[in-house]
Design a protein around this motif. Structure first.
Motif, mmCIF file in Angstrom:
data_model
loop_
_atom_site.group_PDB
_atom_site.id
_atom_site.type_symbol
_atom_site.label_atom_id
_atom_site.label_comp_id
_atom_site.label_asym_id
_atom_site.label_seq_id
_atom_site.Cartn_x
_atom_site.Cartn_y
_atom_site.Cartn_z
ATOM 1 N N TYR A 51 1.200 -1.137 -0.070
ATOM 2 C CA TYR A 51 -0.073 0.186 0.043
ATOM 3 C C TYR A 51 0.825 1.202 0.053
ATOM 4 N N ARG A 64 -5.876 4.199 7.460
ATOM 5 C CA ARG A 64 -6.877 3.684 6.465
ATOM 6 C C ARG A 64 -6.129 2.482 5.922
ATOM 7 N N PHE A 68 -7.654 -1.035 5.317
ATOM 8 C CA PHE A 68 -7.827 -1.874 4.129
ATOM 9 C C PHE A 68 -7.254 -3.297 4.193
ATOM 10 N N TYR A 69 -6.269 -3.304 4.725
ATOM 11 C CA TYR A 69 -5.721 -4.710 4.763
ATOM 12 C C TYR A 69 -6.544 -5.585 5.769
ATOM 13 N N SER A 71 -9.675 -5.496 6.088
ATOM 14 C CA SER A 71 -10.808 -5.810 5.456
ATOM 15 C C SER A 71 -10.644 -6.561 4.373
ATOM 16 N N LYS A 72 -9.366 -6.747 3.607
ATOM 17 C CA LYS A 72 -9.127 -7.474 2.605
ATOM 18 C C LYS A 72 -8.775 -9.238 2.884
#
Length: 194
Positions: A51, A64, A68-69, A71-72
């Motif tokens: 990222y 953020r 993101f990580y 959530s993925k």
């Protein structure tokens, strides 16, 4: 195991930490301020995902990236950098994302303040250089009269050797005392290797 590594490209050999983690089966997610195309092939190959952020100094952006990580890929087990500069960032992210594998913000003084580290070493029986806080001119002069020159003066809370000086005379000590920055400093004896 999911590991976030802050700034995996700097210094350039730090990709090795990521590489070894990946070889051991970890997912290694980089967050860095170097564009993907500018990373070395070694760094590319050591990461599961990367990222890019133009700056790691903006906490909300790094926050953020971690979100993101999660959530993925799911829960993060470790947030690391191996770089003292990012200790506070790592600690804050661990606290905010309930990652309990490293230092949290309220524990950082024990590893960032040289005076606190020396106290910890002493409790563990590890010899360290004698020191005093350098906030009082009389205490500094008295300390030097006990240990002699040269002495080292450095920020109590500092990264690496920035703003560290070797003082070899009364004149140099007086110049330091008269121009000392506001931040807390320590004055210590020099330890020579045996």
């Amino acid at each position: 195991m999911n590991v976030i590594f802050i700034s995996p490209n700097f210094p350039s050999h730090f990709y090795n930490f990521c590489d070894r983690l990946k070889v051991l089966g970890a997912n290694v997610f980089g967050i860095g301020d170097c564009p993907w195309n500018d990373l070395s092939d070694n760094c590319h190959n050591s990461l599961t995902d990367y990222y890019y952020l133009p700056s790691l100094e903006r906490y909300d952006d790094v926050y953020r990236a971690v979100a993101f990580y999660i959530s993925k890929y799911g829960r993060i087990d470790y947030i690391e950098s191996q770089n003292e500069y990012w200790l506070e960032l790592e600690a804050r992210l661990r606290a905010d994302f309930n990652v309990r594998s490293g230092y949290l913000p309220d524990e950082l003084e024990n590893v960032k303040l040289k005076s606190r580290m020396k106290a910890g070493y002493s409790r563990a029986g590890v010899r360290t250089a004698r020191y005093v806080p350098a906030d009082c001119a009389d205490i500094c002069r008295q300390f030097v009269s006990q240990v002699g020159y040269p002495v080292i003066v450095k920020p109590d809370n500092g990264v690496g050797a920035a703003n560290t000086w070797k003082l070899s005379s009364d004149d140099e000590l007086e110049r330091f005392i008269s121009g000392k920055p506001e931040q807390p400093y320590i004055l210590q004896s020099i330890v020579y290797p045996k």
